[in-house]
Design a protein around this motif. Structure first.
Motif, PDB file in Angstrom:
ATOM      1  N   GLY A  15     -50.509  -0.131  -8.842  1.00 15.56           N
ATOM      2  CA  GLY A  15     -50.350   0.433 -10.179  1.00 15.56           C
ATOM      3  C   GLY A  15     -50.636  -0.557 -11.290  1.00 15.56           C
ATOM      4  O   GLY A  15     -51.398  -0.273 -12.213  1.00 15.56           O
ATOM      5  N   CYS A  34     -43.215  -2.278 -12.144  1.00 22.66           N
ATOM      6  CA  CYS A  34     -43.330  -0.812 -12.123  1.00 22.66           C
ATOM      7  C   CYS A  34     -42.055  -0.129 -11.648  1.00 22.66           C
ATOM      8  O   CYS A  34     -41.925   1.080 -11.782  1.00 22.66           O
ATOM      9  CB  CYS A  34     -44.472  -0.395 -11.193  1.00 22.66           C
ATOM     10  SG  CYS A  34     -46.099  -0.850 -11.763  1.00 22.66           S
ATOM     11  N   VAL A  49     -49.535   4.657  -4.664  1.00 21.90           N
ATOM     12  CA  VAL A  49     -48.582   5.007  -5.716  1.00 21.90           C
ATOM     13  C   VAL A  49     -47.920   6.344  -5.405  1.00 21.90           C
ATOM     14  O   VAL A  49     -46.718   6.517  -5.630  1.00 21.90           O
ATOM     15  CB  VAL A  49     -49.269   5.028  -7.108  1.00 21.90           C
ATOM     16  CG1 VAL A  49     -48.320   5.509  -8.179  1.00 21.90           C
ATOM     17  CG2 VAL A  49     -49.799   3.641  -7.451  1.00 21.90           C
TER      18      VAL A  49
END
Length: 57
Positions: A15, A34, A49
């Protein structure tokens, strides 16, 4: 078989491209930026993700 140090050194969060850390129980890799946990299944990190879990504070 545990994850190798060489593999951990090159893995990054998909990400944000930030550093990930292996949990003590080796059940996943955590990206603190994240706030996501990527699972490790059969000693293979699943660095997607969509497969990651949000972690609490």
């Amino acid at each position: 078989m545990a994850l190798s140090r060489e593999l951990l050194a090159v893995l990054a969060c998909p990400g944000c491209r930030g550093e990930v850390r292996l949990l003590e129980d080796e059940s996943g890799l955590v990206c603190p930026a994240c706030r996501l946990k990527y699972p490790v299944r059969d000693d293979i990190p699943v660095m997607l993700v969509d497969e990651a879990e949000e972690i609490g504070e």
